[in-house]
Design a protein around this motif. Structure first.
Motif, short mmCIF file in Angstrom:
data_model
loop_
_atom_site.label_atom_id
_atom_site.label_comp_id
_atom_site.label_asym_id
_atom_site.label_seq_id
_atom_site.Cartn_x
_atom_site.Cartn_y
_atom_site.Cartn_z
N LYS A 15 -25.46 70.48 25.40
CA LYS A 15 -24.79 70.34 24.11
C LYS A 15 -24.43 71.70 23.51
CE LYS A 15 -26.90 65.86 23.12
NZ LYS A 15 -27.85 65.10 22.28
N LEU A 16 -25.24 72.70 23.79
CA LEU A 16 -24.93 74.05 23.29
C LEU A 16 -23.71 74.65 23.97
CD1 LEU A 16 -28.51 75.56 22.93
CD2 LEU A 16 -26.94 74.97 21.08
N HIS A 17 -23.40 74.17 25.18
CA HIS A 17 -22.21 74.65 25.88
C HIS A 17 -20.93 74.09 25.27
CE1 HIS A 17 -23.46 76.97 29.41
NE2 HIS A 17 -24.54 76.22 29.47
N LEU A 18 -20.99 72.90 24.75
CA LEU A 18 -19.76 72.20 24.34
C LEU A 18 -18.92 72.96 23.31
CD1 LEU A 18 -21.11 68.53 24.19
CD2 LEU A 18 -19.76 69.62 26.01
N PRO A 19 -19.52 73.53 22.25
CA PRO A 19 -18.68 74.25 21.27
C PRO A 19 -17.99 75.48 21.84
CG PRO A 19 -20.88 73.81 20.38
CD PRO A 19 -20.93 73.52 21.84
N ARG A 20 -18.50 76.01 22.97
CA ARG A 20 -17.93 77.23 23.52
C ARG A 20 -16.81 76.97 24.51
NH1 ARG A 20 -21.11 81.16 21.19
NH2 ARG A 20 -19.08 82.17 21.27
N TYR A 24 -12.77 79.41 26.24
CA TYR A 24 -12.27 79.65 27.60
C TYR A 24 -11.17 78.69 28.05
CZ TYR A 24 -16.57 82.35 27.76
OH TYR A 24 -17.57 83.25 27.47
N LEU A 25 -11.11 77.50 27.48
CA LEU A 25 -10.13 76.49 27.91
C LEU A 25 -9.32 76.02 26.72
CD1 LEU A 25 -12.48 74.29 30.15
CD2 LEU A 25 -10.82 75.95 30.97
N MET A 32 -3.04 73.05 30.92
CA MET A 32 -4.33 73.66 30.64
C MET A 32 -4.33 75.15 30.97
SD MET A 32 -7.57 73.25 29.72
CE MET A 32 -8.05 71.53 29.93
N LYS A 33 -4.91 75.93 30.08
CA LYS A 33 -5.06 77.37 30.29
C LYS A 33 -6.55 77.70 30.35
CE LYS A 33 -0.63 78.18 29.84
NZ LYS A 33 0.22 78.63 30.96
N MET A 34 -6.87 78.75 31.11
CA MET A 34 -8.26 79.17 31.23
C MET A 34 -8.34 80.68 31.31
SD MET A 34 -11.04 78.19 34.19
CE MET A 34 -12.70 78.86 34.13
N GLN A 35 -9.34 81.26 30.66
CA GLN A 35 -9.58 82.69 30.76
C GLN A 35 -11.04 82.92 31.15
OE1 GLN A 35 -8.62 84.42 27.00
NE2 GLN A 35 -10.31 83.47 25.90
N ALA A 36 -11.30 84.03 31.81
CA ALA A 36 -12.63 84.32 32.30
C ALA A 36 -13.52 84.95 31.24
CB ALA A 36 -12.55 85.25 33.51
N CYS A 37 -12.93 85.37 30.13
CA CYS A 37 -13.69 86.03 29.08
C CYS A 37 -13.21 85.51 27.73
CB CYS A 37 -13.48 87.54 29.18
SG CYS A 37 -14.53 88.52 28.11
#
Length: 242
Positions: A15-20, A24-25, A32-37
């Motif tokens: 659940k702590l991952h979800l807001p982040r 990145y996405l 869809m776009k994605m960045q590594a940082c």
């Protein structure tokens, strides 16, 4: 995120991952776009500080420098990753600066060096203009991690000391980047390290002086050794800079 979801999709860790995810996405007009940082905030901020300080405009840009100073202080990584670092084959991170924010958490040697340089520059300006200087012990932590990233050849790695064999590059899953499975010594990381440690020892000459001098000397010899015949150096372009 996938690992903790497999362990328990209802866990607090997942659940702590979800807001982040939104760091990145994201969805754009073409998909869809994605960045590594999650950005380049620290990197951009410290070079803005370097530029302002280099032309002696600290009073004119006092409010900007004060905000930048607070961001730099709040962006330093204050603790190592939890758990047994040796078991997880993780390098220390306490005292480092990342490319973006402390939450991102990826130690980078030249980001740490440039962050240290900016903090040292700002410590020379009256607190009435730029705010209180960073605590000395945190500067010591930054020096500690910079020293820890020097390799046997005198060069400095980006993420962690070189600690395995180049043949592992056969496991490289990417189609666009070479030499990313283990870390190597890089000219720009080594250069930033030399500059940061040189600035540090002028203000704190008694702290780990022999180790700092040894690092500067070995790193200088590394740069001299890898210089091309035409006088140039080949610099790394890390994947997240592109």
């Amino acid at each position: 995120m996938l690992c903790v979801w497999i362990e328990d999709p209802n866990s607090k860790a997942f659940k702590l991952h979800l807001p982040r995810i939104y760091d990145y996405l994201w969805l754009a007009e073409d998909g869809m776009k994605m960045q590594a940082c999650n950005g380049s905030q620290l990197w951009d901020t410290v070079f803005a500080v370097h530029a302002i300080m280099s032309i002696d405009l600290s009073e004119e840009f006092g409010e900007t420098l004060k905000k930048a100073h607070e961001f730099i202080k709040s962006s330093q990584v204050l603790e190592d990753c939890p758990g047994d670092l040796d078991f997880w084959h993780r390098h220390i991170s306490k005292g480092a600066w990342t490319f973006a924010t402390a939450d991102q958490g990826w130690t980078v040697s030249d980001c740490t060096a440039e962050g240290l340089k900016a903090a040292l520059l700002l410590s020379k300006v009256t607190p009435e203009i730029v705010g209180d200087p960073i605590e000395t012990r945190k500067l010591y932590d930054a020096v500690n991690i910079i020293l820890s990233l020097m390799n046997k050849d005198g060069g400095v790695s980006a993420w962690e000391p070189t600690r395995s064999y180049a043949w592992l590059e056969i496991l490289n899953p990417t189609e666009t980047f070479e030499d990313i499975i283990i870390d190597y010594s890089y000219v720009e990381c080594t250069s930033s390290t030399i500059q940061a440690l040189t600035s540090f020892k002028k203000l704190y000459p008694g702290h780990r002086r022999d180790e700092i001098d040894d690092c500067i000397n070995k790193s200088t010899r590394f740069l001299e050794k890898i210089q091309r015949d035409d006088g140039s150096w080949f610099a790394l372009i890390v994947a997240y800079f592109i």
